[in-house]
Enzyme design. Structure first.
Site, PDB file in Angstrom:
ATOM      1  N   GLY A 241     -33.124  85.627 -60.912  1.00  0.00           N
ATOM      2  CA  GLY A 241     -33.426  84.257 -61.277  1.00  0.00           C
ATOM      3  C   GLY A 241     -34.083  83.530 -60.115  1.00  0.00           C
ATOM      4  O   GLY A 241     -33.642  83.616 -58.980  1.00  0.00           O
ATOM      5  N   SER A 274     -28.914  86.027 -58.984  1.00  0.00           N
ATOM      6  CA  SER A 274     -29.608  84.840 -58.486  1.00  0.00           C
ATOM      7  C   SER A 274     -30.389  85.174 -57.234  1.00  0.00           C
ATOM      8  O   SER A 274     -29.997  86.059 -56.462  1.00  0.00           O
ATOM      9  CB  SER A 274     -28.604  83.727 -58.169  1.00  0.00           C
ATOM     10  OG  SER A 274     -27.949  83.976 -56.931  1.00  0.00           O
ATOM     11  N   ASP A 275     -31.515  84.478 -57.034  1.00  0.00           N
ATOM     12  CA  ASP A 275     -32.096  84.497 -55.700  1.00  0.00           C
ATOM     13  C   ASP A 275     -31.073  83.870 -54.766  1.00  0.00           C
ATOM     14  O   ASP A 275     -30.157  83.157 -55.193  1.00  0.00           O
ATOM     15  CB  ASP A 275     -33.424  83.734 -55.672  1.00  0.00           C
ATOM     16  CG  ASP A 275     -34.358  84.244 -54.587  1.00  0.00           C
ATOM     17  OD1 ASP A 275     -33.876  84.861 -53.612  1.00  0.00           O
ATOM     18  OD2 ASP A 275     -35.577  84.029 -54.698  1.00  0.00           O
ATOM     19  N   TRP A 276     -31.227  84.119 -53.494  1.00  0.00           N
ATOM     20  CA  TRP A 276     -30.184  83.748 -52.539  1.00  0.00           C
ATOM     21  C   TRP A 276     -30.071  82.214 -52.445  1.00  0.00           C
ATOM     22  O   TRP A 276     -31.014  81.539 -52.072  1.00  0.00           O
ATOM     23  CB  TRP A 276     -30.465  84.390 -51.192  1.00  0.00           C
ATOM     24  CG  TRP A 276     -29.805  85.723 -51.026  1.00  0.00           C
ATOM     25  CD1 TRP A 276     -28.982  86.101 -50.010  1.00  0.00           C
ATOM     26  CD2 TRP A 276     -29.892  86.865 -51.905  1.00  0.00           C
ATOM     27  NE1 TRP A 276     -28.544  87.400 -50.211  1.00  0.00           N
ATOM     28  CE2 TRP A 276     -29.081  87.886 -51.364  1.00  0.00           C
ATOM     29  CE3 TRP A 276     -30.539  87.118 -53.108  1.00  0.00           C
ATOM     30  CZ2 TRP A 276     -28.912  89.142 -51.970  1.00  0.00           C
ATOM     31  CZ3 TRP A 276     -30.380  88.359 -53.721  1.00  0.00           C
ATOM     32  CH2 TRP A 276     -29.580  89.350 -53.156  1.00  0.00           C
ATOM     33  N   ALA A 278     -29.728  80.214 -55.066  1.00  0.00           N
ATOM     34  CA  ALA A 278     -30.456  79.585 -56.163  1.00  0.00           C
ATOM     35  C   ALA A 278     -29.538  79.064 -57.265  1.00  0.00           C
ATOM     36  O   ALA A 278     -30.012  78.521 -58.253  1.00  0.00           O
ATOM     37  CB  ALA A 278     -31.461  80.572 -56.759  1.00  0.00           C
TER      38      ALA A 278
END
Length: 745
Positions: A241, A274-276, A278
């Site tokens: 994401g 998730s992106d870090w 996010a």
């Protein structure tokens, strides 16, 4: 593939290319089977139910959030391991500390540096994409990884994008054609890909907060096709994401994108990571469809939204245990499908930093180099006739495995152009090296991008007179000068878009000075994104475009310079004459403010240039060769087709020069008199063929009529409009050699 016809699929199950391989024919079924991904298995669902039923609430939730920088929390008593992840756009990242981004300091985490997405895309070769995926997948397994955080393939909407070098192409058809074999190649090694960044993540400016707005047709036709095919055809096991918002909701808490489209429409069974950092909420993000929250800890990993706050939410009744169980089961399904649980004995072992993998990197790099200009036939160099060569420029010695903000590769093996020239030129040839310019940056300063203020890197563009004098002297006393210029990964970087198209570090003046000193000057760009090179093109007759091309980049570019490799790369994006010509800038919609409206709609990249009659500096799909080709006798197998039929187009590709070479035959579809807005032309098929000098090869491209469909937002369906379609066939979007017309009934 030496001395054989190169047979490739042009769009896997969408566009199949059939061609002769000496006396052997590679049929469409063989090609489709080679690249078809393996769906996730449900055979362990009962076992997964049983394991989850034995977990405590805290154990379930431990699966759903980062417990180190690149893992979640395993459950030793139940035999559930951590999910081990690694960054991987350019190769498997070195090991880092569990609790910070600091390197772990290991001595066994060296890896192969692979070409960046721009280089891979410039091959226009799905077979190279599969090679890339298989090779990097083997390296990920050798490092005991379960998930490779790659590939990244968001549409290149602006040339200024900080990740243009990584994001592959501006065209959804070309993107999906390359992404599927990449996904399949990785996952056949029992490593999950994490396709990213889902979705509409097309700028670094304000990326953590910008709310992207676009119409549904644009979303479906431009920004989702590669994600769709990666999931539906490649069967990607994980999706990342993105940071940005889409229509008001962050992508990691966006039920329309994560549930309605990804799972309900596409049937995705894997996990959303998730992106870090996010994730911004607990209940909303979890219920929208994010499964695993990753990020840098504040005080502790237990502070993640899916950690202690989720435990609290379950205990106070705002999130159900059934909701938590759903996500925990998905994590276990992933672990079983990559054989980290279950049938572990049969799991791939992998290999890393091997000669075979360096050869893979070389093959991709050598097929990606784009010949932009060769008007005086300075190339290829005749090494036997040379006594001296001036090698000038920082990029002759620059190593690109590391740099910038984002994931690099720790590698022992990166051949620079200067290394390769010293090794490959005859010993009798004197190499006169001069650096020519410095790659320095000023302290960051704030710049205004529309309504957004952002810190940007500013280069030092003043040349050192002494360094210029050394370069000029080297050029004067040499038979030929080869300039290695462009950018580096400190300048083209995640987290920062470029401020303009200017060539950094004062290089344009250096190029002019060297050219004045030696008319036989060859300019080699090492960069991943378009630049303003109008003056360079006007003043120089020989120009090559390389990329951040991996461990073997120097050998690849040198073999092109010396004629061992005939260049066959094609630009995967349009190079504008000026930034205002690009659609996101022509519409004054980049970078937006709190909201970013994609005003250009479906007219992204070459679609805009060709539809609006804006002449680019170099067109999408452009690239020359050391030989010449003629395309002739294009014809379709029928005059008319039903909407469920497949169109077969054949044509002759004749090599009219004196060197064997590969040509990318590109097929664009156009429809006049349409009831909807359409681009002047859209890429719908291509094939890359090797043709020996003086020979002719038959090329075949098949296009399912469904590939001509547009997305009807009112009916929420893909619709093939009846009528006449013109197929424009050439070797770039602007160089059309043949046209045929077919009718869809």
């Amino acid at each position: 593939m030496k001395n054989k016809m190169l047979c490739l699929s042009a769009a896997l199950m969408l566009v199949i290319v059939s061609c002769k391989k000496d006396s052997e024919t590679k049929n469409s079924g063989e090609i489709a089977a080679a690249y078809e991904g393996t769906p996730m298995t449900d055979e362990y669902d009962a076992e997964i139910e049983k394991i989850v039923s034995q977990m405590t609430l805290e154990e379930k939730i431990g699966l759903l959030h980062g417990y180190s920088m690149f893992t979640n929390k395993g459950i030793e008593r139940l035999g559930v391991p951590e999910v081990h992840m690694a960054d991987g756009p350019l190769g498997v990242r070195e090991e880092i500390s569990r609790n910070s981004w600091a390197p772990a300091g290991n001595t066994d985490d060296f890896a192969t540096f692979y070409p960046a997405g721009g280089g891979l895309s410039a091959t226009w070769n799905p077979e190279m994409a599969h090679t890339f995926g298989k090779s990097i997948g083997e390296e990920a397994r050798a490092r005991d990884k379960d998930v490779l955080l790659a590939p990244a393939f968001n549409i290149i909407r602006t040339p200024l994008g900080g990740r243009t070098y990584e994001y592959m192409t501006e065209d959804p058809f070309l993107n999906k054609t390359l992404v599927v074999p990449y996904v399949t190649g990785v996952q056949q090694n029992d490593v999950a890909v994490c396709i990213k960044h889902y979705a509409a993540n097309n700028q670094e400016t304000n990326r953590g907060t910008v709310d992207v707005q676009m119409d549904e047709r644009t979303l479906r036709e431009i920004y989702l096709p590669a994600f769709h095919d990666a999931v539906v055809k490649g069967h990607a096991f994980t999706v990342m994401g993105a940071y940005n918002k889409f229509r008001g909701d962050y992508l990691c808490e966006n039920p329309y994108m994560l549930q309605s489209i990804l799972r309900d429409e596409w049937g995705f069974k894997g996990i959303v990571i998730s992106d870090w950092a996010a994730v911004h909420t607990t209940k909303k993000a979890l219920e929208a469809g994010t499964d695993l929250e990753m990020g840098t800890p504040t005080a502790s990993f237990d502070d993640h939204f899916f950690a202690n706050p989720l435990i609290k939410a379950v205990k106070d009744g705002s999130v159900s245990v059934a909701e938590v169980d759903k996500h925990a089961k998905r994590i276990l399904k992933l672990l079983y499908n990559v054989k980290a649980m279950g049938k572990k004995d049969g799991r791939a072992k992998g290999s890393i930093a091997t000669e075979a993998h360096y050869k893979d990197a070389y093959n991709i790099a050598s097929e990606s180099v784009v010949l932009l200009k060769n008007s005086e036939n300075l190339l290829p160099l005749n090494a036997s006739a040379l006594k001296s060569v001036a090698v000038i420029g920082a990029n002759a010695m620059q190593r690109h495995a590391q740099g910038g903000f984002g994931a690099g590769v720790k590698t022992k093996h990166e051949v620079t152009p200067l290394d390769a020239l010293k090794a490959k030129l005859p010993k009798s040839v004197t190499i006169n090296y001069a650096r020519g310019y410095k790659t320095e940056f000023k302290p960051k300063k704030e710049m205004k991008f529309g309504e957004v203020t952002q810190e940007v890197k500013e280069t030092v563009n003043e040349l050192d007179p002494k360094m210029v004098a050394e370069a000029v002297e080297a050029a004067k006393k040499s038979d030929v000068a080869v300039l290695f210029v462009g950018a580096n990964r400190d300048y083209e970087t995640e987290a920062s878009d470029r401020r303009d198209l200017s060539l950094p570090f004062g290089q344009e003046k250096l190029i002019a000075a060297v050219k004045a000193a030696n008319p036989k000057t060859i300019v080699v760009f090492v960069a991943g994104a378009p630049y303003d090179i109008n003056n360079v093109v006007a003043q120089n007759s020989a120009i090559l475009w390389g990329w951040y091309n991996g461990s073997e980049a120097g050998n690849a570019i040198t073999d092109v310079l010396l004629g061992k490799v005939n260049p066959s790369g094609k630009l995967p994006w349009t190079m504008p004459k000026k930034i205002q010509d690009s659609p996101a800038h022509a519409t004054n919609s980049f970078p937006g403010g709190a909201t970013e409206e994609y005003k250009e709609g479906i007219l992204v990249g070459y679609r805009w240039f060709d539809t609006k009659n804006v002449t680019p500096l170099y067109a999408f799909g452009y690239g020359l060769s050391y030989t010449t080709f003629e395309l002739a006798n294009a014809k379709a197998d029928k005059a008319s087709y039903a909407a469920n039929e497949t169109i077969t187009v054949t044509l002759d590709v004749k090599n009219t020069g004196k060197a064997d070479g590969k040509e990318v035959v590109q097929l664009y579809a156009a429809k006049s008199g349409s009831k909807i807005e359409r681009a002047a032309k859209e890429l719908k098929g291509f094939t890359k063929v090797l043709v020996k000098a003086g020979s002719t090869q038959k090329a075949t491209i098949t296009i399912p009529a469904q590939e001509l469909a547009y997305y009807d937002a009112a009916s929420k369906k893909w619709t093939v409009e009846p009528g006449a379609y013109r197929f424009k066939i050439g070797n770039s979007s602007r160089d059309i050699k043949q046209e045929i017309t077919v009718t869809i009934k």
